[in-house]
Scaffold this motif. Sequence first.
Motif, mmCIF file in Angstrom:
data_model
loop_
_atom_site.group_PDB
_atom_site.id
_atom_site.type_symbol
_atom_site.label_atom_id
_atom_site.label_comp_id
_atom_site.label_asym_id
_atom_site.label_seq_id
_atom_site.Cartn_x
_atom_site.Cartn_y
_atom_site.Cartn_z
ATOM 1 N N CYS A 9 41.009 65.537 30.940
ATOM 2 C CA CYS A 9 41.602 65.333 32.264
ATOM 3 C C CYS A 9 40.889 66.275 33.237
ATOM 4 O O CYS A 9 40.765 67.469 32.969
ATOM 5 C CB CYS A 9 43.092 65.654 32.210
ATOM 6 S SG CYS A 9 43.919 65.622 33.818
ATOM 7 N N THR A 11 41.857 67.545 35.896
ATOM 8 C CA THR A 11 42.743 68.522 36.519
ATOM 9 C C THR A 11 43.184 69.611 35.549
ATOM 10 O O THR A 11 43.025 70.789 35.821
ATOM 11 C CB THR A 11 43.985 67.810 37.097
ATOM 12 O OG1 THR A 11 43.546 66.800 37.999
ATOM 13 C CG2 THR A 11 44.887 68.776 37.835
ATOM 14 N N VAL A 16 42.305 63.027 27.010
ATOM 15 C CA VAL A 16 42.870 61.751 27.442
ATOM 16 C C VAL A 16 42.044 60.628 26.830
ATOM 17 O O VAL A 16 40.817 60.644 26.894
ATOM 18 C CB VAL A 16 42.828 61.624 28.987
ATOM 19 C CG1 VAL A 16 43.492 60.338 29.432
ATOM 20 C CG2 VAL A 16 43.461 62.816 29.653
ATOM 21 N N ASP A 22 46.970 56.360 32.598
ATOM 22 C CA ASP A 22 46.529 57.166 33.744
ATOM 23 C C ASP A 22 45.083 57.620 33.641
ATOM 24 O O ASP A 22 44.628 58.458 34.412
ATOM 25 C CB ASP A 22 47.439 58.396 33.902
ATOM 26 C CG ASP A 22 48.831 58.026 34.351
ATOM 27 O OD1 ASP A 22 48.951 57.342 35.379
ATOM 28 O OD2 ASP A 22 49.794 58.405 33.659
ATOM 29 N N PHE A 23 44.337 57.084 32.660
ATOM 30 C CA PHE A 23 42.937 57.457 32.451
ATOM 31 C C PHE A 23 42.156 57.367 33.760
ATOM 32 O O PHE A 23 42.338 56.426 34.516
ATOM 33 C CB PHE A 23 42.320 56.519 31.405
ATOM 34 C CG PHE A 23 40.900 56.856 31.057
ATOM 35 C CD1 PHE A 23 40.621 57.856 30.157
ATOM 36 C CD2 PHE A 23 39.847 56.182 31.644
ATOM 37 C CE1 PHE A 23 39.311 58.170 29.826
ATOM 38 C CE2 PHE A 23 38.539 56.481 31.326
ATOM 39 C CZ PHE A 23 38.267 57.477 30.417
ATOM 40 N N PHE A 25 42.919 60.575 34.067
ATOM 41 C CA PHE A 25 43.866 61.688 34.155
ATOM 42 C C PHE A 25 44.887 61.563 33.040
ATOM 43 O O PHE A 25 45.102 60.485 32.495
ATOM 44 C CB PHE A 25 44.567 61.689 35.521
ATOM 45 C CG PHE A 25 43.618 61.824 36.665
ATOM 46 C CD1 PHE A 25 43.190 63.072 37.089
ATOM 47 C CD2 PHE A 25 43.119 60.710 37.308
ATOM 48 C CE1 PHE A 25 42.291 63.203 38.138
ATOM 49 C CE2 PHE A 25 42.225 60.820 38.355
ATOM 50 C CZ PHE A 25 41.810 62.078 38.768
ATOM 51 N N CYS A 26 45.556 62.656 32.711
ATOM 52 C CA CYS A 26 46.562 62.614 31.647
ATOM 53 C C CYS A 26 47.915 62.166 32.178
ATOM 54 O O CYS A 26 48.753 61.708 31.418
ATOM 55 C CB CYS A 26 46.675 63.976 30.971
ATOM 56 S SG CYS A 26 47.381 65.251 32.022
ATOM 57 N N SER A 27 48.123 62.270 33.494
ATOM 58 C CA SER A 27 49.417 61.905 34.073
ATOM 59 C C SER A 27 49.242 61.585 35.555
ATOM 60 O O SER A 27 48.219 61.895 36.171
ATOM 61 C CB SER A 27 50.406 63.065 33.932
ATOM 62 O OG SER A 27 49.967 64.172 34.716
ATOM 63 N N CYS A 30 48.684 64.832 37.610
ATOM 64 C CA CYS A 30 47.301 65.319 37.689
ATOM 65 C C CYS A 30 46.471 64.461 38.640
ATOM 66 O O CYS A 30 45.632 64.972 39.368
ATOM 67 C CB CYS A 30 46.669 65.357 36.304
ATOM 68 S SG CYS A 30 47.195 66.789 35.322
ATOM 69 N N ARG A 31 46.728 63.156 38.665
ATOM 70 C CA ARG A 31 46.026 62.261 39.590
ATOM 71 C C ARG A 31 46.322 62.653 41.042
ATOM 72 O O ARG A 31 45.428 62.751 41.877
ATOM 73 C CB ARG A 31 46.462 60.812 39.342
ATOM 74 C CG ARG A 31 45.786 59.791 40.225
ATOM 75 C CD ARG A 31 46.344 58.379 40.009
ATOM 76 N NE ARG A 31 46.338 57.953 38.619
ATOM 77 C CZ ARG A 31 45.285 57.444 38.002
ATOM 78 N NH1 ARG A 31 44.160 57.274 38.650
ATOM 79 N NH2 ARG A 31 45.372 57.085 36.744
#
Length: 75
Positions: A9, A11, A16, A22-23, A25-27, A30-31
């Motif tokens: 991720c 962030t 991930v 959310d790829f 990103f992990c969540s 974080c996005r």
Amino acid sequence: MPNPKALFCPTCRKVVLATDPDFPFCSDRCRILDLGKWASGGYVISSPVHDPDLLDELEGLQHRGQSSTNEDGDR
């Protein structure tokens, strides 16, 4: 079946999988944090523009923007 691609991720650096919703990103948190850094100027593109046509176009847009305001800054 091959293993799904995995990245970190950007962030929080958590692993991930490409199949995660959310790829990359992990969540969603974080996005949104990443988007906030772009919006606040925390991230910048550091390489200069070398395309002469694009530079001319950008300079033209900048000059037009300055000429559309008077000395008081009013339009």
